[in-house]
Design a protein around this motif. Structure first.
Motif, PDB file in Angstrom:
ATOM      1  N   ALA A   1       0.829  -1.214   0.000  1.00 54.74           N
ATOM      2  CA  ALA A   1       0.000   0.000   0.000  1.00 54.74           C
ATOM      3  C   ALA A   1       0.859   1.258   0.000  1.00 54.74           C
ATOM      4  CB  ALA A   1      -0.938  -0.002   1.203  1.00 54.74           C
ATOM      5  N   ASP A   2       1.986   1.244   0.702  1.00 45.99           N
ATOM      6  CA  ASP A   2       2.880   2.406   0.701  1.00 45.99           C
ATOM      7  C   ASP A   2       3.323   2.745  -0.718  1.00 45.99           C
ATOM      8  OD1 ASP A   2       3.008   2.845   3.523  1.00 45.99           O
ATOM      9  OD2 ASP A   2       4.497   1.250   3.721  1.00 45.99           O
ATOM     10  N   ILE A   3       3.689   1.720  -1.471  1.00 44.80           N
ATOM     11  CA  ILE A   3       4.169   1.939  -2.838  1.00 44.80           C
ATOM     12  C   ILE A   3       3.011   2.356  -3.744  1.00 44.80           C
ATOM     13  CG2 ILE A   3       5.481   0.983  -4.746  1.00 44.80           C
ATOM     14  CD1 ILE A   3       6.953   1.077  -1.987  1.00 44.80           C
ATOM     15  N   ALA A   4       1.872   1.709  -3.577  1.00 41.05           N
ATOM     16  CA  ALA A   4       0.721   2.026  -4.422  1.00 41.05           C
ATOM     17  C   ALA A   4       0.236   3.456  -4.207  1.00 41.05           C
ATOM     18  CB  ALA A   4      -0.410   1.034  -4.168  1.00 41.05           C
ATOM     19  N   HIS A   5       0.270   3.942  -2.975  1.00 42.01           N
ATOM     20  CA  HIS A   5      -0.146   5.324  -2.714  1.00 42.01           C
ATOM     21  C   HIS A   5       0.717   6.293  -3.511  1.00 42.01           C
ATOM     22  CE1 HIS A   5      -3.075   4.280   0.213  1.00 42.01           C
ATOM     23  NE2 HIS A   5      -2.246   3.936   1.157  1.00 42.01           N
ATOM     24  N   ALA A   6       2.036   6.056  -3.533  1.00 41.74           N
ATOM     25  CA  ALA A   6       2.948   6.929  -4.279  1.00 41.74           C
ATOM     26  C   ALA A   6       2.697   6.810  -5.782  1.00 41.74           C
ATOM     27  CB  ALA A   6       4.397   6.571  -3.950  1.00 41.74           C
ATOM     28  N   ALA A   7       2.497   5.583  -6.239  1.00 43.39           N
ATOM     29  CA  ALA A   7       2.260   5.361  -7.662  1.00 43.39           C
ATOM     30  C   ALA A   7       0.992   6.056  -8.133  1.00 43.39           C
ATOM     31  CB  ALA A   7       2.171   3.857  -7.941  1.00 43.39           C
ATOM     32  N   LEU A   8      -0.078   5.927  -7.358  1.00 46.72           N
ATOM     33  CA  LEU A   8      -1.338   6.531  -7.767  1.00 46.72           C
ATOM     34  C   LEU A   8      -1.273   8.054  -7.763  1.00 46.72           C
ATOM     35  CD1 LEU A   8      -2.388   3.625  -7.662  1.00 46.72           C
ATOM     36  CD2 LEU A   8      -4.510   4.531  -6.681  1.00 46.72           C
ATOM     37  N   PHE A   9      -0.482   8.616  -6.862  1.00 45.37           N
ATOM     38  CA  PHE A   9      -0.299  10.066  -6.920  1.00 45.37           C
ATOM     39  C   PHE A   9       0.327  10.469  -8.249  1.00 45.37           C
ATOM     40  CE2 PHE A   9       2.852  13.515  -6.471  1.00 45.37           C
ATOM     41  CZ  PHE A   9       1.966  14.581  -6.402  1.00 45.37           C
ATOM     42  N   LEU A  10       1.344   9.731  -8.682  1.00 46.40           N
ATOM     43  CA  LEU A  10       2.069  10.096  -9.896  1.00 46.40           C
ATOM     44  C   LEU A  10       1.243   9.936 -11.165  1.00 46.40           C
ATOM     45  CD1 LEU A  10       5.610   8.693  -9.033  1.00 46.40           C
ATOM     46  CD2 LEU A  10       4.958  11.109  -9.257  1.00 46.40           C
TER      47      LEU A  10
ATOM     48  N   HIS B   1       1.707  17.879 -13.885  1.00 55.98           N
ATOM     49  CA  HIS B   1       2.843  18.728 -14.240  1.00 55.98           C
ATOM     50  C   HIS B   1       4.168  18.148 -13.719  1.00 55.98           C
ATOM     51  CE1 HIS B   1       4.035  22.389 -16.184  1.00 55.98           C
ATOM     52  NE2 HIS B   1       4.747  22.787 -15.167  1.00 55.98           N
ATOM     53  N   ILE B   2       4.111  16.921 -13.219  1.00 49.68           N
ATOM     54  CA  ILE B   2       5.320  16.209 -12.793  1.00 49.68           C
ATOM     55  C   ILE B   2       5.647  15.190 -13.874  1.00 49.68           C
ATOM     56  CG2 ILE B   2       6.345  14.693 -11.058  1.00 49.68           C
ATOM     57  CD1 ILE B   2       4.336  15.864  -9.035  1.00 49.68           C
ATOM     58  N   THR B   3       6.820  15.282 -14.448  1.00 45.58           N
ATOM     59  CA  THR B   3       7.210  14.326 -15.482  1.00 45.58           C
ATOM     60  C   THR B   3       8.725  14.168 -15.529  1.00 45.58           C
ATOM     61  OG1 THR B   3       6.779  13.659 -17.788  1.00 45.58           O
ATOM     62  CG2 THR B   3       7.293  15.999 -17.415  1.00 45.58           C
ATOM     63  N   GLY B   4       9.158  12.969 -15.892  1.00 43.84           N
ATOM     64  CA  GLY B   4      10.589  12.666 -15.951  1.00 43.84           C
ATOM     65  C   GLY B   4      11.231  12.438 -14.594  1.00 43.84           C
ATOM     66  N   GLN B   5      10.409  12.198 -13.577  1.00 40.64           N
ATOM     67  CA  GLN B   5      10.918  12.096 -12.216  1.00 40.64           C
ATOM     68  C   GLN B   5      10.850  10.650 -11.694  1.00 40.64           C
ATOM     69  OE1 GLN B   5      12.328  14.934 -10.917  1.00 40.64           O
ATOM     70  NE2 GLN B   5      11.792  15.626 -12.993  1.00 40.64           N
ATOM     71  N   SER B   6      11.689  10.378 -10.698  1.00 44.17           N
ATOM     72  CA  SER B   6      11.669   9.081 -10.019  1.00 44.17           C
ATOM     73  C   SER B   6      11.485   9.321  -8.526  1.00 44.17           C
ATOM     74  CB  SER B   6      12.986   8.325 -10.258  1.00 44.17           C
ATOM     75  OG  SER B   6      13.173   8.101 -11.645  1.00 44.17           O
ATOM     76  N   LEU B   7      10.464   8.715  -7.968  1.00 40.74           N
ATOM     77  CA  LEU B   7      10.138   8.880  -6.552  1.00 40.74           C
ATOM     78  C   LEU B   7      10.545   7.624  -5.794  1.00 40.74           C
ATOM     79  CD1 LEU B   7       8.840  10.428  -4.222  1.00 40.74           C
ATOM     80  CD2 LEU B   7       6.619   9.529  -4.963  1.00 40.74           C
ATOM     81  N   VAL B   8      11.518   7.767  -4.901  1.00 39.74           N
ATOM     82  CA  VAL B   8      11.992   6.648  -4.092  1.00 39.74           C
ATOM     83  C   VAL B   8      11.108   6.511  -2.857  1.00 39.74           C
ATOM     84  CG1 VAL B   8      13.924   5.740  -2.750  1.00 39.74           C
ATOM     85  CG2 VAL B   8      14.364   6.936  -4.896  1.00 39.74           C
ATOM     86  N   VAL B   9      10.618   5.303  -2.633  1.00 41.47           N
ATOM     87  CA  VAL B   9       9.771   5.021  -1.467  1.00 41.47           C
ATOM     88  C   VAL B   9      10.439   3.879  -0.698  1.00 41.47           C
ATOM     89  CG1 VAL B   9       7.440   4.491  -0.662  1.00 41.47           C
ATOM     90  CG2 VAL B   9       7.761   5.652  -2.861  1.00 41.47           C
ATOM     91  N   ASP B  10      11.277   4.256   0.256  1.00 36.67           N
ATOM     92  CA  ASP B  10      12.110   3.229   0.903  1.00 36.67           C
ATOM     93  C   ASP B  10      12.330   3.447   2.388  1.00 36.67           C
ATOM     94  OD1 ASP B  10      13.816   5.400   0.945  1.00 36.67           O
ATOM     95  OD2 ASP B  10      15.542   4.326   0.135  1.00 36.67           O
ATOM     96  N   GLY B  11      11.565   4.332   3.003  1.00 41.07           N
ATOM     97  CA  GLY B  11      11.747   4.565   4.436  1.00 41.07           C
ATOM     98  C   GLY B  11      13.089   5.156   4.800  1.00 41.07           C
ATOM     99  N   GLY B  12      13.765   5.741   3.800  1.00 43.19           N
ATOM    100  CA  GLY B  12      15.053   6.381   4.058  1.00 43.19           C
ATOM    101  C   GLY B  12      16.268   5.508   3.799  1.00 43.19           C
ATOM    102  N   TRP B  13      16.061   4.279   3.299  1.00 40.89           N
ATOM    103  CA  TRP B  13      17.190   3.353   3.159  1.00 40.89           C
ATOM    104  C   TRP B  13      18.287   3.890   2.245  1.00 40.89           C
ATOM    105  CZ3 TRP B  13      19.250   0.599  -1.029  1.00 40.89           C
ATOM    106  CH2 TRP B  13      20.231  -0.348  -0.683  1.00 40.89           C
ATOM    107  N   THR B  14      17.940   4.499   1.112  1.00 37.38           N
ATOM    108  CA  THR B  14      18.980   4.958   0.189  1.00 37.38           C
ATOM    109  C   THR B  14      19.805   6.108   0.756  1.00 37.38           C
ATOM    110  OG1 THR B  14      17.265   6.270  -0.936  1.00 37.38           O
ATOM    111  CG2 THR B  14      17.936   4.214  -1.980  1.00 37.38           C
TER     112      THR B  14
END
Length: 258
Positions: free
Chosen positions: A220-229, A236-249
């Motif tokens: 669900a955490d990942i799907a929430h971010a995906a559905l926003f995009l 107006h957001i394009t060409g971007q990558s959204l990392v959803v990792d709880g801060g791991w990277t």
């Protein structure tokens, strides 16, 4: 005063959606008003998933088949057009992970990972964009990348390079698809609890320790971010990558080092 669901009247294709992150993406899309073509390489799993999400079968249509097969990709777009009359959203979530040491990695595995992780997404985006161009109302394309496209991970050289390539593909398509009102982005999940990862009894414990937020992601955490995009709020957001990792990277501890 009640408001319409955010995806009311929109039509989506989601690949690799028989379970896990893809399934949750479809579930949320349907819940918020979309009609969805649900793909999985396992036809029975696709049927079961679609029935679980939409027992009436009106808003979720299963599409069992190989998302890397071009005729099948074309058939999915055709099905969306014939069944629902339009196509607004495409989420390329299909992918495979074939672990292996770089020095002994088999050629067959190399090309299969490229075919599924890159080929399926490239040609799905191509076919969908052609339809969206003709439709003349824009659209949204989203690729599922990974934190392994940002940070090196043992035995995942091929997988990681394909995920990094998907993020570059999202950037590249800005140049070609923006004139048609099509935005293209990527979401990059970190460690996530799914049916596959939960087969490892130590997965949740290990990644809870390694993740700054204290737990791995849920689907669900990942799907929430995906559905926003892919939502109207992100047009107006394009060409971007959204990392959803709880801060791991930000810290990048490896499970192989602990």
């Amino acid at each position: 005063m009640a408001t319409d669901p955010i995806f009311k009247g929109q039509v989506a294709i989601v690949t690799g959606a028989g379970q896990g992150i893809g399934y949750e993406m479809v579930r949320q899309l349907v819940q918020q008003g979309a009609s969805v073509i649900l793909n999985d390489v396992d036809a029975q799993l696709a049927q079961q998933a679609a029935a679980a999400i939409d027992p009436a079968g009106a808003a979720c249509v299963p599409a069992g088949g190989d998302a890397a097969d071009l005729p099948f990709i074309r058939q999915m777009v055709k099905t969306a057009a014939e069944r629902f009359g339009r196509l607004d959203i495409v989420i390329g979530n299909a992918g495979i992970t074939l672990f292996g040491d770089f020095l002994t990695y088999p050629e067959a595995d190399f090309y299969r990972v490229l075919q599924v992780n890159l080929g399926s997404n490239f040609f799905l985006a191509q076919e969908a964009a052609r339809y969206m161009q003709q439709q003349g109302q824009g659209g949204s394309i989203l690729f599922t990348s990974s934190v392994t496209g940002h940070q090196a991970h043992k035995q995942l050289a091929v997988y990681g390079m394909t995920k990094a390539a998907l993020e570059m593909l999202a950037k590249s398509l800005v140049v070609e698809l923006s004139p048609f009102g099509i935005n293209v982005n990527a979401v990059a999940p970190g460690a996530t609890l799914t049916e596959r990862t939960e087969t490892d009894p130590d997965y949740a414990k290990t990644w809870s320790r390694l993740t700054p937020m204290g737990r791995p992601a849920t689907a669900a955490d990942i799907a929430h971010a995906a559905l926003f995009l892919v939502s109207p709020q992100a047009r107006h957001i394009t060409g971007q990558s959204l990392v959803v990792d709880g801060g791991w990277t930000s810290v990048s501890p490896s499970p192989y080092d602990v």
